[in-house]
Design a protein around this motif. Structure first.
Motif, PDB file in Angstrom:
ATOM      1  N   LEU A   7       0.829  -1.198   0.000  1.00  0.00           N
ATOM      2  CA  LEU A   7       0.000   0.000   0.000  1.00  0.00           C
ATOM      3  C   LEU A   7       0.863   1.247   0.000  1.00  0.00           C
ATOM      4  O   LEU A   7       1.981   1.243   0.517  1.00  0.00           O
ATOM      5  CB  LEU A   7      -0.898   0.051   1.243  1.00  0.00           C
ATOM      6  N   ASN A   9       0.597   4.733   1.772  1.00  0.00           N
ATOM      7  CA  ASN A   9      -0.136   5.281   2.909  1.00  0.00           C
ATOM      8  C   ASN A   9      -0.003   6.804   2.913  1.00  0.00           C
ATOM      9  O   ASN A   9       1.104   7.333   2.933  1.00  0.00           O
ATOM     10  CB  ASN A   9       0.432   4.673   4.197  1.00  0.00           C
ATOM     11  N   LYS A  11      -1.306  10.344   4.873  1.00  0.00           N
ATOM     12  CA  LYS A  11      -1.933  10.882   6.081  1.00  0.00           C
ATOM     13  C   LYS A  11      -2.786  12.102   5.738  1.00  0.00           C
ATOM     14  O   LYS A  11      -2.466  12.873   4.832  1.00  0.00           O
ATOM     15  CB  LYS A  11      -0.861  11.289   7.104  1.00  0.00           C
ATOM     16  N   SER A  15      -9.703  11.615   6.389  1.00  0.00           N
ATOM     17  CA  SER A  15      -9.362  10.520   5.472  1.00  0.00           C
ATOM     18  C   SER A  15     -10.451  10.291   4.429  1.00  0.00           C
ATOM     19  O   SER A  15     -10.155   9.927   3.290  1.00  0.00           O
ATOM     20  CB  SER A  15      -9.108   9.231   6.258  1.00  0.00           C
ATOM     21  N   VAL A  37     -10.040   5.743   8.128  1.00  0.00           N
ATOM     22  CA  VAL A  37      -9.214   5.132   7.072  1.00  0.00           C
ATOM     23  C   VAL A  37     -10.065   4.893   5.824  1.00  0.00           C
ATOM     24  O   VAL A  37     -11.206   4.436   5.914  1.00  0.00           O
ATOM     25  CB  VAL A  37      -8.571   3.811   7.553  1.00  0.00           C
ATOM     26  N   GLY A  39      -9.627   3.292   1.801  1.00  0.00           N
ATOM     27  CA  GLY A  39      -8.794   2.611   0.817  1.00  0.00           C
ATOM     28  C   GLY A  39      -9.324   2.832  -0.581  1.00  0.00           C
ATOM     29  O   GLY A  39     -10.537   2.745  -0.812  1.00  0.00           O
ATOM     30  N   CYS A  56      -4.006   3.993   0.754  1.00  0.00           N
ATOM     31  CA  CYS A  56      -4.753   3.978   2.008  1.00  0.00           C
ATOM     32  C   CYS A  56      -4.582   5.352   2.652  1.00  0.00           C
ATOM     33  O   CYS A  56      -3.456   5.766   2.940  1.00  0.00           O
ATOM     34  CB  CYS A  56      -4.221   2.879   2.922  1.00  0.00           C
ATOM     35  N   VAL A  58      -5.214   7.724   5.802  1.00  0.00           N
ATOM     36  CA  VAL A  58      -5.421   7.539   7.238  1.00  0.00           C
ATOM     37  C   VAL A  58      -5.522   8.887   7.926  1.00  0.00           C
ATOM     38  O   VAL A  58      -4.709   9.788   7.682  1.00  0.00           O
ATOM     39  CB  VAL A  58      -4.262   6.722   7.850  1.00  0.00           C
ATOM     40  N   ASP A 196       3.791   0.806   2.772  1.00  0.00           N
ATOM     41  CA  ASP A 196       3.457  -0.347   3.598  1.00  0.00           C
ATOM     42  C   ASP A 196       3.894  -1.601   2.839  1.00  0.00           C
ATOM     43  O   ASP A 196       3.423  -1.854   1.723  1.00  0.00           O
ATOM     44  CB  ASP A 196       1.951  -0.420   3.871  1.00  0.00           C
ATOM     45  N   GLN A 224       2.119   4.767  17.120  1.00  0.00           N
ATOM     46  CA  GLN A 224       1.229   3.742  16.579  1.00  0.00           C
ATOM     47  C   GLN A 224       0.572   2.883  17.653  1.00  0.00           C
ATOM     48  O   GLN A 224      -0.451   2.262  17.409  1.00  0.00           O
ATOM     49  CB  GLN A 224       1.978   2.848  15.594  1.00  0.00           C
ATOM     50  N   CYS A 241       6.057   0.624   6.973  1.00  0.00           N
ATOM     51  CA  CYS A 241       5.445  -0.393   7.831  1.00  0.00           C
ATOM     52  C   CYS A 241       5.608  -1.774   7.196  1.00  0.00           C
ATOM     53  O   CYS A 241       5.537  -1.921   5.975  1.00  0.00           O
ATOM     54  CB  CYS A 241       3.960  -0.108   8.035  1.00  0.00           C
TER      55      CYS A 241
END
Length: 246
Positions: A7, A9, A11, A15, A37, A39, A56, A58, A196, A224, A241
């Motif tokens: 993914l 990601n 921020k 979201s 979140v 997707g 994604c 977030v 990710d 986290q 991640c």
């Protein structure tokens, strides 16, 4: 052992709204939406697949106030397509951004939350990447970053110079991961955009994390808490991640 890119990601403070912007920007759909979140991915996409790196978005509480190291380059197929895409993105809420680019053939924009991205002029190398041409990481040493990420993932290193490095899925599909030599400022906050990574089915998450540490990765705390993924930083401090196997 190797990891695949699962993914991208991003921020944002909202979201859902930011996810809708990027879905419209890329011509994709929202495939999952939950508290904090969202997707997005292309129609008919079955995750994970290297053909398209899903996004994604977030929710985080802090605003975008600093220059960050990672951004997206969007692909176009003609000058007309580039102009049309820029106009459509502005209608969706993107705004022109000045990052000191000067007179260049690409257009620099910021999404509704201030995350900068580029709409590239047509380039032959990106003719088959899909809407995302590349994920671009600013760094001090592209050669070192190519060595780390080339070992970290099952991607092929296509080009390495003192100023630029380029990797792509070993299957020859999807966007590129590129490292651009700059003079990054002192990193005091985590990146607004990160990768990710996903172990293959049957591989061990902890073993992959240990392998990445031998390559130069370190543990990172971005607040986290107790989560099933593990947050690491590459040798230049960029967080990423390692997810649990899917």
């Amino acid at each position: 052992m190797a990891l695949r890119l699962g993914l991208l990601n991003i921020k944002g403070r909202d979201s859902s709204a930011l996810g809708r912007f990027w879905a419209e920007a890329l011509g994709w759909g929202v495939f999952s939406e939950g508290p904090n979140v969202t997707g997005i991915g292309p129609a008919g996409f079955v995750w994970p697949d290297p053909v398209a790196v899903c996004v994604c978005v977030v929710t985080v509480p802090d605003p975008e106030t600093v220059k960050y190291r990672v951004h997206l380059d969007l692909a176009t197929t003609s000058a007309a397509h580039q102009a049309e895409l820029v106009a459509r993105l502005k209608e969706l809420g993107a705004t022109p951004a000045d990052v000191g680019q000067g007179d260049v053939p690409w257009t620099v924009l910021a999404d509704p939350e201030g995350n900068v991205f580029c709409v590239l002029e047509p380039r032959e190398i990106y003719r088959d990447t899909g809407p995302i041409a590349a994920v671009v990481v600013e760094c001090a040493d592209p050669r070192a970053m190519a060595r780390f990420w080339g070992e970290a993932m099952d991607w092929t290193v296509h080009e390495v110079t003192d100023d630029h490095a380029r990797l792509r899925s070993a299957k020859g599909v999807g966007p590129y991961l590129e490292f651009l030599r700059t003079t990054p400022g002192v990193k005091t906050v985590w990146n607004r955009v990160h990768l990710d990574l996903l172990p293959y089915r049957g591989d061990d998450q902890a073993a992959e994390v240990a392998r990445l540490q031998t390559l130069g990765a370190t543990f990172a705390d971005v607040g986290q808490g107790d989560v099933p993924w593990i947050v690491l930083a590459d040798p230049e401090g960029n967080e990423f991640c390692v997810l649990a196997p899917a």
